[in-house]
Design an enzyme around this catalytic site. Structure first.
Site, PDB file in Angstrom:
ATOM      1  N   ASP A   1       0.860  -1.168   0.000  1.00  0.00           N
ATOM      2  CA  ASP A   1       0.000   0.000   0.000  1.00  0.00           C
ATOM      3  C   ASP A   1       0.908   1.233   0.000  1.00  0.00           C
ATOM      4  OD1 ASP A   1      -2.297   1.684   0.476  1.00  0.00           O
ATOM      5  OD2 ASP A   1      -1.764   1.696   2.602  1.00  0.00           O
TER       6      ASP A   1
ATOM      7  N   ASP B   1      -0.328   5.043   0.977  1.00  0.00           N
ATOM      8  CA  ASP B   1      -0.628   6.037   2.004  1.00  0.00           C
ATOM      9  C   ASP B   1      -0.504   5.460   3.409  1.00  0.00           C
ATOM     10  OD1 ASP B   1      -1.921   8.536   0.473  1.00  0.00           O
ATOM     11  OD2 ASP B   1      -2.569   6.696  -0.522  1.00  0.00           O
TER      12      ASP B   1
END
Length: 290
Positions: free
Chosen positions: A82, A84
């Site tokens: 991922d 963020d």
């Protein structure tokens, strides 16, 4: 056979030899090996401890992360990450919102969405709608002034790459950000959502389809099939509930400073270490870091 890894923050190494030896003796483990003095150590045990989570909780109070994984297939061939609050320290949409003057409202929605309290697709539509008419140039401004990499990210990507690994950045954020982050950290590919832009302004819409939790799982399967590897060959990392499917289906799924709802779903939880913790859990020593 299982491998026990204990690690702590590289910024404030606090793992004592006494703590490692006490746990090794309690669990009847083999000789402890130090992957980085004061920072990470490991030892082998014969079976999964019945009191793992009680000990984990006690270790958390001491600023130490505790991970127990099968020895077989420990080193992975692919990193699926991922972006963020995982590879970077911020949530890009929150930073855009701060520039638009709607920061608190968007940050509140983001927090609820990442903890699984809101539908991800509806939450992203609502937040992006609040960014309508922002100039496209604001994206570069945010990238240059507000975005910071998570410590250890480049070392993680480059070390796995040097050992034949493949890396993919798969984000519920936006391609305008993942392209730069992936390039600077050395990812092989990146996938994310695309902000609709017209007349050099954000329209307040996201181009379909939305990349959410199902799309992250699809990315896991599509990329592994293309590379000729399996889910078991993948180390996945994320922090929010939109990451839960890829984490639960990867060979090793890591909740990195994860939201409470995600941590409940993951057996590997890193709350004190940085991204280099993902190398330690694979058995890399600090001397092997790139």
């Amino acid at each position: 056979m299982y491998i026990v890894t204990l690690l702590t923050s590289p910024a404030k190494p606090s793992l004592s030899r006494e703590a490692v030896e006490a746990l090794r003796n309690a669990w009847g483990g083999g000789d402890a090996q130090w992957l980085a003095v004061g920072e990470a150590a490991e030892f082998v045990i014969g079976e999964m401890p019945s009191n793992l989570w009680d000990v984990w909780g006690a270790m958390q109070g001491e600023g130490v992360d505790l991970i127990v994984l099968p020895m077989e297939g420990r080193k992975k061939k692919m990193l699926l990450a991922d972006m963020d609050s995982t590879m970077i320290q911020q949530e890009c949409i929150d930073e855009l919102a701060a520039e638009a003057g709607v920061g608190p409202r968007v940050a509140e929605i983001t927090a609820k969405a990442m903890n699984g309290e809101l539908d991800f697709e509806g939450a992203i539509d609502e937040r992006v709608g609040l960014l309508k008419d922002l100039p496209e140039s604001i994206i570069d401004h945010v990238l240059n002034t507000r975005i910071e990499f998570m410590p250890g990210g480049k070392v993680l990507v480059q070390t796995m790459k040097a050992n034949g690994g493949y890396s993919a950045l798969v984000s519920g954020g936006f391609t305008a950000f993942t392209a730069k982050v992936a390039s600077e950290l050395g990812f092989d590919e990146n996938r994310a959502n695309t902000l609709e832009i017209a007349d050099d302004k954000l329209t307040g819409k996201v181009i379909r389809p939305i990349l959410g939790r199902e799309a992250k799982l699809e990315a896991l399967d599509e990329i592994t099939a293309r590379l000729g590897i399996t889910r078991e060959d993948v180390l996945a990392v994320g922090d929010g509930m939109n990451d839960v499917l890829m984490l639960k289906n990867a060979g090793t799924g890591v909740a990195l400073h994860g939201k409470p709802a995600l941590q409940e779903q993951c057996d590997v939880r890193i709350n004190h270490g940085d991204l280099t913790a993902l190398l330690y859990v694979q058995g890399y020593s600090k001397a092997e870091f790139i």
